[in-house]
Design a protein around this motif. Structure first.
Motif, short mmCIF file in Angstrom:
data_model
loop_
_atom_site.label_atom_id
_atom_site.label_comp_id
_atom_site.label_asym_id
_atom_site.label_seq_id
_atom_site.Cartn_x
_atom_site.Cartn_y
_atom_site.Cartn_z
N PHE A 50 -5.10 26.58 13.54
CA PHE A 50 -4.55 27.51 12.94
C PHE A 50 -3.95 27.13 11.39
O PHE A 50 -3.87 26.05 11.06
CB PHE A 50 -3.41 28.19 13.93
N ASP A 51 -3.80 28.13 10.68
CA ASP A 51 -2.88 28.00 9.53
C ASP A 51 -1.63 28.29 9.34
O ASP A 51 -1.28 29.46 10.01
CB ASP A 51 -3.88 28.35 8.17
N HIS A 52 -0.69 27.98 8.70
CA HIS A 52 0.46 28.32 8.23
C HIS A 52 1.01 27.99 7.07
O HIS A 52 1.21 26.88 6.85
CB HIS A 52 1.56 27.99 9.46
N LYS A 53 1.54 29.02 6.33
CA LYS A 53 1.95 28.61 4.93
C LYS A 53 0.68 28.20 4.22
O LYS A 53 -0.37 28.76 4.20
CB LYS A 53 3.35 27.86 4.73
N ASP A 54 0.93 26.74 3.52
CA ASP A 54 -0.24 26.29 2.60
C ASP A 54 -0.99 25.06 3.53
O ASP A 54 -1.51 24.36 2.90
CB ASP A 54 0.46 25.65 1.47
#
Length: 129
Positions: A35-39
């Protein structure tokens, strides 16, 4: 776990990746989620076998960095407690959403995380139109 570099072609075979622990030992993990979060991009990993210092069922969150030029993917520990807490919260939210599939057309539950009949995920278990 220390930083580990993998060629993108050998990144995950059957959802299993191999990392190197602090003593130089190879440790296999099942990738539960990315998953991605912020940068940043993260992986939630579950040890395949018992790992010293980790409780049974404990999940490890690692940061993933891709280098498009070398096609090398690096897994590195999350250094900041604040960043780790935020990444953990995102993982838990995604994990809970995945478990909450309540669509009427799923026989054994699909992997799409949908919650309504307008889903067009294409999941074999879904019969959404």
């Amino acid at each position: 776990m220390s930083e580990k570099e993998l060629n993108n072609d050998e990144l995950m075979e059957d959802g299993i990746i191999e990392l190197i622990d602090d003593d130089g030992n190879k440790v296999k993990f099942e990738c539960l989620s990315t998953f991605d979060h912020k940068d940043h991009f993260y992986a939630a990993l579950l040890p395949v076998d018992a790992v010293e210092g980790m409780e049974d069922g404990e999940v490890l969150i690692m940061r993933i960095d891709d280098d498009p030029e070398t096609e090398i993917t690096s897994f590195s520990p999350v250094e900041s407690e604040e960043e780790l807490d935020e990444a953990w919260d995102v993982f838990i939210k995604l994990y809970e959403e995945e478990d909450e599939c309540d669509c009427e057309d799923c026989e054994e539950g699909c992997d799409c995380g949908c919650e309504d009949e307008s889903c067009d995920c294409g999941c074999e278990d879904c019969d959404h139109e």
